[in-house]
Design a protein around this motif. Sequence first.
Motif, short mmCIF file in Angstrom:
data_model
loop_
_atom_site.label_atom_id
_atom_site.label_comp_id
_atom_site.label_asym_id
_atom_site.label_seq_id
_atom_site.Cartn_x
_atom_site.Cartn_y
_atom_site.Cartn_z
N GLN A 10 0.83 -1.21 0.00
CA GLN A 10 0.00 0.00 0.00
C GLN A 10 0.86 1.26 0.00
O GLN A 10 0.55 2.23 -0.69
CB GLN A 10 -0.93 0.00 1.20
CG GLN A 10 -2.04 -1.01 1.12
CD GLN A 10 -2.90 -1.05 2.37
OE1 GLN A 10 -2.54 -0.50 3.40
NE2 GLN A 10 -4.03 -1.73 2.28
N PHE A 11 1.95 1.23 0.77
CA PHE A 11 2.85 2.40 0.80
C PHE A 11 3.52 2.61 -0.56
O PHE A 11 3.67 3.74 -1.02
CB PHE A 11 3.91 2.23 1.89
CG PHE A 11 3.38 2.43 3.28
CD1 PHE A 11 3.00 3.68 3.73
CD2 PHE A 11 3.28 1.36 4.15
CE1 PHE A 11 2.51 3.87 5.01
CE2 PHE A 11 2.79 1.52 5.43
CZ PHE A 11 2.41 2.78 5.87
N ILE A 12 3.91 1.52 -1.19
CA ILE A 12 4.54 1.63 -2.51
C ILE A 12 3.54 2.20 -3.52
O ILE A 12 3.87 3.11 -4.28
CB ILE A 12 5.09 0.26 -2.96
CG1 ILE A 12 6.28 -0.14 -2.07
CG2 ILE A 12 5.48 0.28 -4.44
CD1 ILE A 12 6.76 -1.56 -2.27
N LYS A 13 2.33 1.68 -3.51
CA LYS A 13 1.31 2.16 -4.45
C LYS A 13 1.02 3.64 -4.22
O LYS A 13 0.89 4.42 -5.17
CB LYS A 13 0.03 1.34 -4.30
CG LYS A 13 -1.03 1.72 -5.32
CD LYS A 13 -2.22 0.82 -5.25
CE LYS A 13 -3.20 1.18 -6.37
NZ LYS A 13 -4.33 0.26 -6.41
N GLU A 14 0.93 4.05 -2.96
CA GLU A 14 0.67 5.45 -2.64
C GLU A 14 1.81 6.34 -3.16
O GLU A 14 1.57 7.41 -3.72
CB GLU A 14 0.52 5.64 -1.13
CG GLU A 14 0.11 7.02 -0.74
CD GLU A 14 -0.18 7.15 0.75
OE1 GLU A 14 0.08 8.24 1.29
OE2 GLU A 14 -0.66 6.18 1.35
N ASN A 39 0.74 -7.32 -8.00
CA ASN A 39 0.96 -8.22 -6.86
C ASN A 39 1.77 -7.54 -5.76
O ASN A 39 1.56 -7.80 -4.58
CB ASN A 39 1.64 -9.52 -7.30
CG ASN A 39 0.70 -10.45 -8.03
OD1 ASN A 39 -0.52 -10.36 -7.88
ND2 ASN A 39 1.25 -11.32 -8.85
N ILE A 40 2.70 -6.68 -6.16
CA ILE A 40 3.47 -5.91 -5.17
C ILE A 40 2.51 -5.04 -4.36
O ILE A 40 2.58 -5.00 -3.13
CB ILE A 40 4.55 -5.03 -5.84
CG1 ILE A 40 5.65 -5.88 -6.44
CG2 ILE A 40 5.14 -4.03 -4.84
CD1 ILE A 40 6.66 -5.10 -7.27
N TYR A 41 1.62 -4.34 -5.05
CA TYR A 41 0.68 -3.44 -4.38
C TYR A 41 -0.20 -4.16 -3.36
O TYR A 41 -0.58 -3.60 -2.35
CB TYR A 41 -0.21 -2.73 -5.39
CG TYR A 41 0.49 -1.80 -6.35
CD1 TYR A 41 1.73 -1.25 -6.04
CD2 TYR A 41 -0.09 -1.48 -7.56
CE1 TYR A 41 2.36 -0.40 -6.93
CE2 TYR A 41 0.54 -0.62 -8.46
CZ TYR A 41 1.76 -0.09 -8.14
OH TYR A 41 2.39 0.76 -9.01
N SER A 42 -0.52 -5.42 -3.65
CA SER A 42 -1.41 -6.17 -2.74
C SER A 42 -0.65 -6.96 -1.68
O SER A 42 -1.27 -7.57 -0.82
CB SER A 42 -2.31 -7.10 -3.55
OG SER A 42 -1.54 -8.08 -4.22
N SER A 43 0.67 -6.92 -1.73
CA SER A 43 1.49 -7.70 -0.79
C SER A 43 1.75 -6.93 0.50
O SER A 43 2.13 -5.77 0.48
CB SER A 43 2.84 -8.05 -1.42
OG SER A 43 2.65 -8.87 -2.54
N LYS A 44 1.56 -7.62 1.62
CA LYS A 44 1.86 -7.03 2.94
C LYS A 44 3.37 -6.94 3.13
O LYS A 44 3.87 -6.04 3.79
CB LYS A 44 1.22 -7.86 4.04
CG LYS A 44 1.43 -7.29 5.43
CD LYS A 44 0.56 -7.99 6.44
CE LYS A 44 0.85 -7.60 7.85
NZ LYS A 44 0.85 -6.20 8.16
N SER A 45 4.11 -7.87 2.55
CA SER A 45 5.57 -7.85 2.64
C SER A 45 6.14 -8.30 1.29
O SER A 45 5.49 -9.02 0.54
CB SER A 45 6.06 -8.76 3.75
OG SER A 45 5.72 -10.10 3.48
N ILE A 46 7.36 -7.85 1.01
CA ILE A 46 8.03 -8.24 -0.23
C ILE A 46 9.49 -8.52 0.06
O ILE A 46 10.02 -8.16 1.11
CB ILE A 46 7.89 -7.16 -1.34
CG1 ILE A 46 8.54 -5.85 -0.93
CG2 ILE A 46 6.43 -6.96 -1.72
CD1 ILE A 46 8.56 -4.80 -2.04
N ASP A 47 10.15 -9.16 -0.89
CA ASP A 47 11.56 -9.48 -0.79
C ASP A 47 12.39 -8.19 -0.64
O ASP A 47 12.07 -7.18 -1.25
CB ASP A 47 11.98 -10.24 -2.06
CG ASP A 47 13.42 -10.63 -2.05
OD1 ASP A 47 13.77 -11.56 -1.31
OD2 ASP A 47 14.21 -9.97 -2.78
#
Length: 142
Positions: A10-14, A39-47
């Motif tokens: 969510q922070f990345i999308k914003e 998928n990044i936008y909907s992910s709570k955590s990422i690599d």
Amino acid sequence: MLYKDIHIGQFIKERVNDMEITIDRICNFLNKDEEFVENIYSSKSIDTDLLLRCCKLLEYDFFRLYSSHLILYSPPSAIDKSTKTKTSNIPYFRKNIYTQEIKNFIISRILSGEMTHNEIIKEYSIPKSTLHRWLQKNNNNG
């Protein structure tokens, strides 16, 4: 800003929306397709490697969100810090380095009446003198 529950997608999308970056540019930079970006936008955590690339593209330190969480919500160490030996090769960071965002968050909780001075000191392990210094600077600037 609530640092307790971080949904990095969510922070990345914003940030993408704030910077008005096109999906094509993001896909080219990450060398991925649109579905991957969604998928990044909907992910709570990422690599972390992917997060680092997002930091570079979006010119924003997303890792600081996690650092702020650690400062505010990690429990005090059960190990006596004076007996620690420095045998590790990994960097050691002091926990008591507070960002301006953290200071504003703490001050706002006091000014809103949400928490008292003593509750802040106990909950976040902030030294009393540090908290009073922040409040005094806030009063002088406000």
